[in-house]
Every structure is written in structure tokens, then in C-alpha cells.
Motif scaffolding. Structure first.
Motif, PDB file in Angstrom:
ATOM      1  N   ASP A   9       0.816  -1.221   0.000  1.00 30.71           N
ATOM      2  CA  ASP A   9       0.000   0.000   0.000  1.00 30.71           C
ATOM      3  C   ASP A   9       0.845   1.265   0.000  1.00 30.71           C
ATOM      4  OD1 ASP A   9       1.063  -0.022   2.528  1.00 30.71           O
ATOM      5  OD2 ASP A   9      -0.859  -0.034   3.598  1.00 30.71           O
ATOM      6  N   GLY A  10       2.178   1.133  -0.069  1.00 30.67           N
ATOM      7  CA  GLY A  10       3.055   2.293  -0.137  1.00 30.67           C
ATOM      8  C   GLY A  10       3.629   2.716   1.200  1.00 30.67           C
ATOM      9  N   SER A  11       3.095   2.210   2.314  1.00 37.85           N
ATOM     10  CA  SER A  11       3.627   2.566   3.629  1.00 37.85           C
ATOM     11  C   SER A  11       4.914   1.790   3.898  1.00 37.85           C
ATOM     12  CB  SER A  11       2.599   2.263   4.719  1.00 37.85           C
ATOM     13  OG  SER A  11       2.331   0.868   4.783  1.00 37.85           O
ATOM     14  N   TRP A  12       5.621   2.223   4.936  1.00 36.72           N
ATOM     15  CA  TRP A  12       6.900   1.595   5.272  1.00 36.72           C
ATOM     16  C   TRP A  12       6.787   0.913   6.629  1.00 36.72           C
ATOM     17  CZ3 TRP A  12      11.052   1.440   1.965  1.00 36.72           C
ATOM     18  CH2 TRP A  12      10.934   2.231   0.811  1.00 36.72           C
ATOM     19  N   ARG A  13       7.229  -0.346   6.660  1.00 38.58           N
ATOM     20  CA  ARG A  13       7.142  -1.155   7.877  1.00 38.58           C
ATOM     21  C   ARG A  13       8.533  -1.312   8.488  1.00 38.58           C
ATOM     22  NH1 ARG A  13       7.327  -6.859   9.138  1.00 38.58           N
ATOM     23  NH2 ARG A  13       5.903  -7.403  10.830  1.00 38.58           N
ATOM     24  N   ALA A  14       8.663  -0.785   9.746  1.00 38.11           N
ATOM     25  CA  ALA A  14       9.928  -0.949  10.474  1.00 38.11           C
ATOM     26  C   ALA A  14       9.710  -1.999  11.552  1.00 38.11           C
ATOM     27  CB  ALA A  14      10.347   0.378  11.102  1.00 38.11           C
ATOM     28  N   ARG A  15      10.665  -2.913  11.683  1.00 35.85           N
ATOM     29  CA  ARG A  15      10.502  -3.949  12.682  1.00 35.85           C
ATOM     30  C   ARG A  15      11.856  -4.314  13.289  1.00 35.85           C
ATOM     31  NH1 ARG A  15      11.526  -9.313  11.062  1.00 35.85           N
ATOM     32  NH2 ARG A  15      12.193  -9.522   8.895  1.00 35.85           N
ATOM     33  N   TYR A  16      11.775  -4.850  14.521  1.00 33.87           N
ATOM     34  CA  TYR A  16      12.986  -5.319  15.201  1.00 33.87           C
ATOM     35  C   TYR A  16      12.584  -6.387  16.208  1.00 33.87           C
ATOM     36  CZ  TYR A  16      11.509  -2.616  19.297  1.00 33.87           C
ATOM     37  OH  TYR A  16      10.809  -2.137  20.374  1.00 33.87           O
ATOM     38  N   ARG A  17      13.559  -7.122  16.704  1.00 38.56           N
ATOM     39  CA  ARG A  17      13.334  -8.122  17.722  1.00 38.56           C
ATOM     40  C   ARG A  17      14.103  -7.738  18.982  1.00 38.56           C
ATOM     41  NH1 ARG A  17      10.798 -12.724  16.341  1.00 38.56           N
ATOM     42  NH2 ARG A  17      10.424 -13.101  14.109  1.00 38.56           N
ATOM     43  N   ASP A  18      13.455  -7.907  20.125  1.00 31.47           N
ATOM     44  CA  ASP A  18      14.118  -7.565  21.381  1.00 31.47           C
ATOM     45  C   ASP A  18      14.947  -8.753  21.880  1.00 31.47           C
ATOM     46  OD1 ASP A  18      12.379  -9.389  22.591  1.00 31.47           O
ATOM     47  OD2 ASP A  18      10.943  -7.859  23.169  1.00 31.47           O
ATOM     48  N   ALA A  19      15.498  -8.607  23.090  1.00 30.61           N
ATOM     49  CA  ALA A  19      16.373  -9.647  23.638  1.00 30.61           C
ATOM     50  C   ALA A  19      15.634 -10.964  23.856  1.00 30.61           C
ATOM     51  CB  ALA A  19      16.980  -9.171  24.954  1.00 30.61           C
ATOM     52  N   ALA A  20      14.314 -10.896  24.024  1.00 29.96           N
ATOM     53  CA  ALA A  20      13.519 -12.114  24.220  1.00 29.96           C
ATOM     54  C   ALA A  20      13.027 -12.686  22.903  1.00 29.96           C
ATOM     55  CB  ALA A  20      12.331 -11.815  25.135  1.00 29.96           C
ATOM     56  N   ASP A  21      13.519 -12.137  21.782  1.00 28.48           N
ATOM     57  CA  ASP A  21      13.183 -12.575  20.430  1.00 28.48           C
ATOM     58  C   ASP A  21      11.717 -12.289  20.085  1.00 28.48           C
ATOM     59  OD1 ASP A  21      14.179 -13.577  18.036  1.00 28.48           O
ATOM     60  OD2 ASP A  21      13.246 -15.531  18.376  1.00 28.48           O
ATOM     61  N   THR A  22      11.136 -11.281  20.758  1.00 31.89           N
ATOM     62  CA  THR A  22       9.778 -10.851  20.437  1.00 31.89           C
ATOM     63  C   THR A  22       9.852  -9.752  19.385  1.00 31.89           C
ATOM     64  OG1 THR A  22       9.028 -11.344  22.673  1.00 31.89           O
ATOM     65  CG2 THR A  22       7.647  -9.872  21.358  1.00 31.89           C
ATOM     66  N   GLU A  23       9.026  -9.868  18.352  1.00 31.01           N
ATOM     67  CA  GLU A  23       9.063  -8.894  17.275  1.00 31.01           C
ATOM     68  C   GLU A  23       8.179  -7.696  17.594  1.00 31.01           C
ATOM     69  OE1 GLU A  23       7.206  -8.871  12.949  1.00 31.01           O
ATOM     70  OE2 GLU A  23       9.083 -10.041  12.961  1.00 31.01           O
ATOM     71  N   HIS A  24       8.685  -6.517  17.265  1.00 30.04           N
ATOM     72  CA  HIS A  24       7.938  -5.265  17.397  1.00 30.04           C
ATOM     73  C   HIS A  24       7.975  -4.558  16.051  1.00 30.04           C
ATOM     74  CE1 HIS A  24       8.085  -5.641  21.840  1.00 30.04           C
ATOM     75  NE2 HIS A  24       9.288  -6.148  21.602  1.00 30.04           N
ATOM     76  N   ALA A  25       6.828  -4.002  15.660  1.00 28.39           N
ATOM     77  CA  ALA A  25       6.769  -3.358  14.347  1.00 28.39           C
ATOM     78  C   ALA A  25       5.861  -2.134  14.391  1.00 28.39           C
ATOM     79  CB  ALA A  25       6.264  -4.340  13.298  1.00 28.39           C
ATOM     80  N   ARG A  26       6.184  -1.156  13.530  1.00 27.24           N
ATOM     81  CA  ARG A  26       5.336   0.026  13.350  1.00 27.24           C
ATOM     82  C   ARG A  26       5.355   0.405  11.876  1.00 27.24           C
ATOM     83  NH1 ARG A  26       6.234   4.950  17.373  1.00 27.24           N
ATOM     84  NH2 ARG A  26       4.713   5.765  15.869  1.00 27.24           N
ATOM     85  N   HIS A  27       4.305   1.106  11.460  1.00 27.14           N
ATOM     86  CA  HIS A  27       4.192   1.505  10.055  1.00 27.14           C
ATOM     87  C   HIS A  27       4.226   3.022   9.942  1.00 27.14           C
ATOM     88  CE1 HIS A  27       2.380  -2.545  10.266  1.00 27.14           C
ATOM     89  NE2 HIS A  27       2.962  -2.704   9.075  1.00 27.14           N
ATOM     90  N   PHE A  28       4.901   3.507   8.878  1.00 27.61           N
ATOM     91  CA  PHE A  28       5.098   4.941   8.693  1.00 27.61           C
ATOM     92  C   PHE A  28       4.803   5.312   7.239  1.00 27.61           C
ATOM     93  CE2 PHE A  28       7.746   3.516  12.149  1.00 27.61           C
ATOM     94  CZ  PHE A  28       7.565   4.483  13.136  1.00 27.61           C
ATOM     95  N   ALA A  29       4.547   6.594   7.042  1.00 28.63           N
ATOM     96  CA  ALA A  29       4.232   7.067   5.689  1.00 28.63           C
ATOM     97  C   ALA A  29       5.481   7.164   4.830  1.00 28.63           C
ATOM     98  CB  ALA A  29       3.535   8.427   5.752  1.00 28.63           C
ATOM     99  N   THR A  30       6.646   7.412   5.472  1.00 23.06           N
ATOM    100  CA  THR A  30       7.882   7.566   4.697  1.00 23.06           C
ATOM    101  C   THR A  30       8.970   6.654   5.260  1.00 23.06           C
ATOM    102  OG1 THR A  30       8.745   9.341   6.106  1.00 23.06           O
ATOM    103  CG2 THR A  30       7.310   9.989   4.277  1.00 23.06           C
ATOM    104  N   ARG A  31       9.930   6.348   4.379  1.00 18.98           N
ATOM    105  CA  ARG A  31      11.059   5.523   4.813  1.00 18.98           C
ATOM    106  C   ARG A  31      11.883   6.255   5.866  1.00 18.98           C
ATOM    107  NH1 ARG A  31      14.072   1.257   2.582  1.00 18.98           N
ATOM    108  NH2 ARG A  31      16.199   1.173   3.428  1.00 18.98           N
ATOM    109  N   ARG A  32      12.032   7.584   5.693  1.00 20.25           N
ATOM    110  CA  ARG A  32      12.829   8.353   6.647  1.00 20.25           C
ATOM    111  C   ARG A  32      12.255   8.262   8.055  1.00 20.25           C
ATOM    112  NH1 ARG A  32      14.356  14.453   5.230  1.00 20.25           N
ATOM    113  NH2 ARG A  32      15.653  13.288   3.745  1.00 20.25           N
ATOM    114  N   ALA A  33      10.929   8.380   8.168  1.00 18.45           N
ATOM    115  CA  ALA A  33      10.288   8.312   9.480  1.00 18.45           C
ATOM    116  C   ALA A  33      10.469   6.921  10.097  1.00 18.45           C
ATOM    117  CB  ALA A  33       8.807   8.653   9.373  1.00 18.45           C
ATOM    118  N   ALA A  34      10.342   5.879   9.264  1.00 18.24           N
ATOM    119  CA  ALA A  34      10.506   4.513   9.756  1.00 18.24           C
ATOM    120  C   ALA A  34      11.926   4.280  10.242  1.00 18.24           C
ATOM    121  CB  ALA A  34      10.143   3.515   8.660  1.00 18.24           C
ATOM    122  N   GLN A  35      12.913   4.767   9.463  1.00 13.41           N
ATOM    123  CA  GLN A  35      14.305   4.571   9.844  1.00 13.41           C
ATOM    124  C   GLN A  35      14.649   5.365  11.099  1.00 13.41           C
ATOM    125  OE1 GLN A  35      16.491   2.368   8.161  1.00 13.41           O
ATOM    126  NE2 GLN A  35      17.562   2.710  10.121  1.00 13.41           N
TER     127      GLN A  35
END
Length: 366
Positions: A9-35
Motif C-alpha cells: 500500500d506504499g507505507s513503510w514497515r519498520a521492525r525489530y526483535r528484542d532480547a527475548a526474540d519478540t518482534e515489534h513493528a510500526r508503520h510509517f508514511a515515509t522511509r525516513r520516518a521509519a528509519q
């Protein structure tokens, strides 16, 4: 592991995993905001400030309700903590939304309500204890209450009211015979209200001339009292003057039933008196003695000032008052001890008098 990817859909999805290997993600309108978000998360992980966003999404009140059940508190502390949280204006705010401005707004509101600076300080410190516990539990990255300014509290030496010997004498003369010993215990043994109320016949050691402080009375409800251990560090044996022991002997002879476990002073329903009852007795005594502006606790200051005036050292005064630390005694009564200048002047004066007294010229009046 972390990544930024564009979605269909054109949005940017940023994701990471914490020390417990749980994934966290958020969506942004631009790549710059996600990064930028991902960089901020990475930085907080490296510096140790990262907290689980799910763990920090509960309210301060919810955290307190869970955390408080694990604390070992006296009943008085429970009451004070519950009161602070109940009056806190941001208790229903999520931890991850809590900011310094919320604490400052609460302090301002209490000041506008006319609460005493000491009361405000106590409530803020109690709530701050909850917030700092959330930081230690990794629910908050930092303490938003750190450094907030509190209303200025009057200096102890300006706020303290020490009764005069004449005022104490008037109170003892005006009080009923069964209440005068209570006043004397506060004025000549330095007992707190709850400590004096909790005395039993067996706590008075007439042979060794000591009064043992082993418990205190705390009011739980309008007609209920709780008998607890003294404040931390306050269990002690006080060296009692003979005059006070004589007064207590007469009190026991005329008013208190036999038995070492019987209360020295009677409240209601066979229990010792609590603060409301003693407060009523105290107000009547002040009225009859025509003495105003003195709290019952000021008799404890009267006792401390007498010990200091007699030249007792800090540790001796600390133990007599039942302070947990000598610093507490100094913080409260340092203004009553002679200054270095006064001690120097007094020592030099004594030295000069001893020399002049032995001088032949002074002795002959020449």
C-alpha cells in the motif's frame, strides 16, 4: 535483527526483535520516518534505556496496584501511599505517556489547594517511589519526576515551636490527674504520641529507672487501632528521671488495674487511646492552661532541647529520641547545639577566669 521494508500500500514497515526474540513493528508514511524510529529504538537498546512498549502501556495506578502487594510496609505507610496515589492527578495515565509536566501540574494543583509544603513533599516523594520502582522494573526508561521543584519548606529552626518551662508547668497543672502523666512522658521522656499511648505497666522498670518503648498505636479507622512495632530504630530504653517515675507510680496506684500487660492509658473498648482521643484531651488541657500554639509533638522538642542544653552529645540525644540515624537528629536539632564560635568563646572565657582567679593582683584587688 531490524529492517525497514515498503508494503504494497506504499507505507513503510519498520521492525525489530528484542532480547527475548519478540518482534515489534510500526508503520510509517515515509522511509525516513521509519528509519528514524528504528534508529531511536536501536540507540535505546545500546544505552540500556529500552523498555518493552507493551509493558509500559499500563497505567501508573495499575502498576501500583500490582507492585504495592509485594512491598513490606507498616500500616501507616500503606495509608500514606494509598492517599498519595489517590490524590495523584495522573494515576490513570499510561506509563509511556507520563512526563515531567504531569508531575509539575499536580504539584501546582496541590499548592493552589493550600496544602502545606511538607504535605506536598511527602505525597510527591511517595508517588516518586512508585515511578522509580517502574524504572527499575523496566517499565519506564527514566524517572520523569527527577528534578521537579517543590514548594519551599520553612527551615526547621524557624518552624519549630519549643514550649517554655512555664507553659509545660501550666499544662501539667491544668490537666486531669490521669492525663498529666501522659504529658509528662512526652515532655520528660520524649515519647511520640503513638509510643506514649502504647505503654503498658510492664514497660516501666522502676528498679533500673528505665521506660521501655516496645510498640506504638496507630489509628486504622474511626474506632479501630493497630498495635505495631515502633518506627524503624525507635525501640529503646529511656533513662527516666525520678520525678517522672514518681508520677507514674501514683498514676498506676490510682487509675490502672493490676497486670503488666494492661495499658497505662485507657481509650475505648479496652484499647489504648489513638490520636483523635489524645488530641481531644490535649486541646482541653491547653484550653484550661490558657496555652496556645503548641502541639503535643512540641513536647518532644522540649525534651530534646533540654538534653542538648545540658551538653549531651548527638548520639546520646539520638538514642533517647529513638531516631534511626544521627543525621536525623542533626537535621532536626542542629540549630540548638552551640556553634563553634560559642564553644570557643566559652572555653576562652573559662580559661581567662581560671587565670584571673589565681592572679595575686586580682586577688588583692590591685
Amino acid at each position: 535483527m531490524a529492517s525497514v521494508k515498503q508494503r504494497a500500500d506504499g507505507s513503510w514497515r519498520a521492525r525489530y526483535r528484542d532480547a527475548a526474540d519478540t518482534e515489534h513493528a510500526r508503520h510509517f508514511a515515509t522511509r525516513r520516518a521509519a528509519q528514524a524510529w528504528l534508529d531511536e529504538v536501536t540507540s535505546s537498546m545500546v544505552t540500556g534505556r529500552w523498555v518493552d512498549p507493551i509493558a509500559s502501556s499500563i497505567t501508573l495506578q495499575q502498576y501500583y496496584d500490582d507492585w504495592s502487594t509485594r512491598q513490606i510496609w507498616a500500616s501507616g505507610t500503606v495509608t500514606a501511599m494509598n492517599l498519595a496515589m489517590r490524590t495523584c492527578t495522573f494515576g490513570e495515565l499510561e506509563l509511556n505517556r507520563l512526563s515531567r509536566s504531569h508531575i509539575e501540574g499536580w504539584i501546582k494543583a496541590m499548592s493552589v489547594q493550600g496544602l502545606a509544603p511538607g504535605t506536598i513533599k511527602t505525597r510527591v516523594n511517595n508517588v516518586r517511589g512508585v515511578i522509580r520502582a517502574a524504572v527499575r522494573d523496566r517499565r519506564l526508561p527514566e524517572d520523569p519526576s527527577a528534578g521537579v521543584k517543590l514548594p519551599r519548606v520553612r527551615k526547621i529552626d524557624s518552624a519549630m515551636r519549643i514550649p517554655t518551662p512555664a507553659e509545660v508547668a501550666a499544662l501539667l497543672d491544668a490537666a486531669p490527674s490521669w492525663f498529666a502523666p501522659y504529658i509528662a512522658l512526652c515532655a520528660f521522656a520524649g515519647l511520640r504520641l503513638g509510643e506514649a499511648s502504647a505503654l503498658q505497666s510492664g514497660d516501666i522498670d522502676f528498679l533500673r529507672r528505665k521506660i521501655h518503648v516496645r510498640r506504638q498505636v496507630q489509628r486504622v479507622a474511626a474506632r479501630e487501632v493497630s498495635i505495631t512495632a515502633p518506627k524503624y530504630g525507635s525501640e529503646r530504653a529511656i533513662d527516666a528521671p525520678d520525678e517522672l517515675l514518681a508520677m507514674l507510680t501514683e498514676h498506676l496506684r490510682t487509675t490502672t488495674p493490676l497486670g503488666a500487660a494492661r495499658w497505662l492509658f485507657d481509650g475505648q473498648y479496652g484499647e489504648p487511646p489513638h490520636q483523635n482521643t489524645v488530641g481531644y484531651w490535649w486541646r482541653l488541657a491547653k484550653r484550661d492552661a490558657n496555652v496556645e500554639g503548641i502541639r503535643l509533638h512540641d513536647l518532644r522538642h522540649f525534651y530534646a532541647s533540654g538534653l542538648i542544653a545540658s551538653g549531651l552529645d548527638v548520639v546520646t540525644v539520638q538514642r533517647s529520641l529513638g531516631h534511626a540515624r544521627a543525621t536525623t537528629t542533626l537535621n532536626t536539632y542542629s540549630h540548638l547545639w552551640p556553634t563553634a564560635e560559642e564553644r570557643t568563646r566559652s572555653a576562652a572565657s573559662e580559661l581567662m577566669r581560671s587565670v584571673l582567679a589565681s592572679s595575686p593582683a586580682t586577688a588583692t584587688g590591685l
